[in-house]
Design a protein around this motif. Structure first.
Motif, short mmCIF file in Angstrom:
data_model
loop_
_atom_site.label_atom_id
_atom_site.label_comp_id
_atom_site.label_asym_id
_atom_site.label_seq_id
_atom_site.Cartn_x
_atom_site.Cartn_y
_atom_site.Cartn_z
N ALA A 18 0.85 -1.20 0.00
CA ALA A 18 0.00 0.00 0.00
C ALA A 18 0.88 1.24 0.00
O ALA A 18 0.58 2.22 -0.69
CB ALA A 18 -0.93 -0.01 1.20
N GLY A 19 1.97 1.22 0.76
CA GLY A 19 2.89 2.35 0.77
C GLY A 19 3.56 2.54 -0.57
O GLY A 19 3.84 3.67 -0.99
N GLY A 42 0.03 2.81 -3.29
CA GLY A 42 -1.14 3.59 -2.93
C GLY A 42 -2.30 2.69 -2.58
O GLY A 42 -2.26 1.48 -2.78
N GLY A 43 -3.33 3.28 -2.03
CA GLY A 43 -4.49 2.51 -1.58
C GLY A 43 -4.42 2.26 -0.09
O GLY A 43 -3.35 2.40 0.52
N PRO A 96 -4.80 -0.80 -5.14
CA PRO A 96 -4.06 0.37 -5.62
C PRO A 96 -4.83 1.09 -6.73
O PRO A 96 -5.47 0.44 -7.56
CB PRO A 96 -2.77 -0.22 -6.19
CG PRO A 96 -2.68 -1.60 -5.62
CD PRO A 96 -4.09 -2.04 -5.41
N PRO A 97 -4.77 2.41 -6.75
CA PRO A 97 -5.46 3.16 -7.81
C PRO A 97 -5.00 2.70 -9.20
O PRO A 97 -3.81 2.56 -9.45
CB PRO A 97 -5.03 4.61 -7.55
CG PRO A 97 -4.58 4.64 -6.13
CD PRO A 97 -4.05 3.28 -5.83
#
Length: 114
Positions: free
Chosen positions: A23-24, A27-28, A42-43
């Motif tokens: 996630a880091g 993202g998300g 994640p986007p």
């Protein structure tokens, strides 16, 4: 019939920790469904899930993610700060360059550019 990818699942020893790394990186928001299953969406990408398994990673992955990164060193530095490690140096060929990385549990992935 045509199938569609709904998620990519990694076997691992610590789903909660590994989902936070990814996630880091991508993202998300990390989601823990329980002690043995976590995921992140994640986007712009398919869900990535992490499931607890009793055995550890022994050999090189037969499947890995290639992540587009225009600045390989900056991407590798950011991933290292999250807990990844570099595996060798940057490789350059006529198609571009890549840096092999390992996530905190040793799963390989690559940053690619070009």
């Amino acid at each position: 019939m045509r199938a569609q990818v709904s998620e990519i699942v990694f076997d691992c020893a610590d789903p909660a920790a590994l989902v936070r790394f990814w996630a880091g990186l991508l993202g998300g928001a990390p989601v823990d469904r329980g002690p043995d299953w976590s995921y992140v969406e994640p986007p712009g990408f398919v869900r990535i899930a992490f499931q607890l398994v009793p055995e550890g990673k022994v050999v090189k992955n037969r499947l890995h993610l290639d992540l587009e990164a225009p600045e390989l060193d900056a991407a590798a530095d950011a991933a290292t700060a999250l807990g990844a490690t570099r595996s060798g140096g940057v490789v350059t060929d006529p198609q571009g360059s890549f840096q092999v990385m390992r996530d905190p549990e040793g799963n390989e992935f690559c940053f690619v550019s070009g």
